[in-house]
Design a protein around this motif. Structure first.
Motif, short mmCIF file in Angstrom:
data_model
loop_
_atom_site.label_atom_id
_atom_site.label_comp_id
_atom_site.label_asym_id
_atom_site.label_seq_id
_atom_site.Cartn_x
_atom_site.Cartn_y
_atom_site.Cartn_z
N CYS A 320 -4.46 10.29 -10.84
CA CYS A 320 -5.75 9.61 -10.66
C CYS A 320 -5.56 8.26 -9.96
CB CYS A 320 -6.42 9.38 -12.01
SG CYS A 320 -6.60 10.85 -13.05
N SER A 321 -4.43 8.08 -9.29
CA SER A 321 -4.08 6.76 -8.75
C SER A 321 -5.07 6.29 -7.69
CB SER A 321 -2.66 6.78 -8.19
OG SER A 321 -2.52 7.80 -7.21
N ASP A 322 -5.71 7.21 -6.98
CA ASP A 322 -6.66 6.80 -5.95
C ASP A 322 -7.94 6.20 -6.53
OD1 ASP A 322 -4.94 7.52 -3.97
OD2 ASP A 322 -5.93 9.41 -3.48
N LEU A 323 -8.13 6.31 -7.83
CA LEU A 323 -9.30 5.71 -8.46
C LEU A 323 -9.15 4.21 -8.62
CD1 LEU A 323 -9.93 8.32 -11.32
CD2 LEU A 323 -11.10 8.15 -9.13
N ASN A 324 -7.92 3.73 -8.52
CA ASN A 324 -7.65 2.29 -8.63
C ASN A 324 -8.16 1.70 -9.93
OD1 ASN A 324 -6.36 2.02 -6.05
ND2 ASN A 324 -8.39 2.18 -5.10
N VAL A 325 -7.91 2.38 -11.02
CA VAL A 325 -8.25 1.87 -12.34
C VAL A 325 -7.12 2.26 -13.29
CG1 VAL A 325 -9.54 3.95 -12.98
CG2 VAL A 325 -10.07 1.79 -14.11
N SER A 326 -6.85 1.46 -14.27
CA SER A 326 -5.76 1.77 -15.19
C SER A 326 -6.09 3.04 -15.98
CB SER A 326 -5.51 0.61 -16.16
OG SER A 326 -6.48 0.58 -17.18
N SER A 327 -5.04 3.77 -16.33
CA SER A 327 -5.24 5.02 -17.07
C SER A 327 -5.84 4.76 -18.44
CB SER A 327 -3.91 5.77 -17.20
OG SER A 327 -2.95 4.97 -17.87
N LYS A 328 -5.51 3.63 -19.05
CA LYS A 328 -6.07 3.31 -20.37
C LYS A 328 -7.58 3.07 -20.27
CE LYS A 328 -3.77 2.72 -23.54
NZ LYS A 328 -3.27 3.67 -24.58
#
Length: 388
Positions: A320-328
């Motif tokens: 999900c790295s392209d979402l540019n938000v932390s996984s938490k």
């Protein structure tokens, strides 16, 4: 949807059964912890019912038939010969690893793991007053590989390495050459190698699992708990051809009271390995189909999230790295906004941030519900602008 002899599509209500997955956090749709929402194999259910019909549930010995079941399974399934004298019983893989940390290392020692990796590895090391040393896996073009130069360097600092094979959370089966190189480096640096192989039976149909061939510096942790969804019976074994290591570990497990057998465990293990192979092979087909559903859905509905291709386990690693938000942040938002609980990648190590782990061991109705909630949650978070 494939036709199977056994029921993998009926949704079973698990709420109200003191179930960790469904009752602990009370989410609408939990797809995090590694157990399955499928009914167990009929032979296991029958064996447990038969034992329950006896009205006394006292202290229980570990019967020879349990060890025979392991021996026959590994011979039949993997053409690997195990000897009874090289095995010891334990209530679980993680209790075994905890005992091995205590008896084979000293407080303050470093223990090597390969991140991103099963988060309990961190806890069991740190809770035993040891230090985590990470050999970070290299992620490139959607695939993971081992940084062997870094591994060689860091093994010189430790006395123990904990390997996960197949690797949780990335679902990778390490190749024979990878395993040989790991063992060679551990031997070079006089490092004890603990191999957690709890997901070994859950490979894609037609895919070969590569077990560790017994070596003097290797201790393998084995259990049917993931493959046959019997984790609640708390049963596993350790296997090593190093008799000195085995005796030290058995002594520590006895001290830790982790070598006893609950009244139902042997019945479950024997029925799983001796009578449920067909059920397992059907399960593998179902999980493979579920993986395809996720792959196709992401490609058509959520292309900003990429499935990291894998060949084992029912745990999918979503990039999900392209979402540019932390996984938490993403995981918590999906829970509060959609009632969908996926594991945050950062729980598996700093280099796991930007990923989510999804458990797909469930009927397709629940899987499709989860995918719909994932899309709705990301839309609500307003991360993907104008994509839907």
């Amino acid at each position: 949807m494939k036709n199977t002899r056994h029921d993998f599509q009926n949704v079973i209500d698990r709420k109200g059964t003191n179930c960790v997955k469904w009752d602990f956090f009370n989410d609408d749709l939990p797809m995090w912890v590694a157990d399955m929402d499928f009914r167990v194999a009929p032979a296991i259910e029958k064996a447990i019912t038969n034992r329950a019909n006896h009205p006394v549930y006292g202290y229980t010995i570990v019967p020879d038939e349990l060890f025979d079941a392991y021996i026959n399974w590994w011979d039949r399934r993997y053409d690997l010969k195990l000897s009874r004298e090289d095995m010891a019983y334990s209530i679980g893989v993680m209790p075994s690893i905890s005992s091995m940390i205590r008896c084979l290392t000293d407080e303050g020692d470093k223990i090597l793991i390969q991140s991103p990796v099963y988060h309990v590895f961190y806890y069991v090391i740190e809770d035993n007053n040891r230090k985590v040393l990470e050999n970070e896996l290299i992620y490139k073009n959607g695939e993971y590989r081992i940084d062997f130069d870094d591994l060689d360097e860091k093994l010189s600092e430790v006395g123990m390495m904990i390997l996960c094979n197949p690797h949780n959370p990335i679902g990778k089966i390490w190749s024979e050459s990878d395993l040989a190189r790991i063992e060679e480096l551990c031997r070079k640096h006089d490092v004890i190698l603990i191999s957690d192989e709890i997901h070994c039976d859950l490979t894609d149909p037609g895919v070969k699992y590569n077990p560790f061939i017994p070596e003097e510096n290797v201790v393998r942790c084995l259990s049917p708990s993931k493959s046959f969804n019997v984790a609640g019976f708390q049963s596993s074994i350790i296997h090593t051809t190093n008799s000195e290591l085995l005796e030290r570990i058995k002594t520590q497990m006895h001290i830790d009271n982790s070598d006893s057998c609950n009244v139902f465990a042997a019945s479950a293990v024997i029925a799983a390995y001796d009578e449920s192979e067909e059920w397992l092979d059907e399960l593998r087909e179902v999980l493979f189909e579920n993986k395809g559903i996720v792959r196709d859905y992401l490609a058509s509905e959520l292309p900003i999230i990429r499935l990291v291709e894998c060949d084992a386990t029912y745990l999918l690693w979503l990039d999900c790295s392209d979402l540019n938000v932390s996984s938490k942040v993403l995981s918590e938002f999906l829970r509060t906004n959609q009632g969908l609980f996926l594991s945050a990648g950062i729980d598996f190590g700093e280099n796991g941030d930007g990923f989510l782990r999804m458990n797909i061991a469930c009927p397709q109705k629940l899987l499709r519900d989860g995918l719909g909630r994932l899309k709705a949650g990301i839309t609500a978070l307003n991360i993907i602008k104008g994509s839907f």
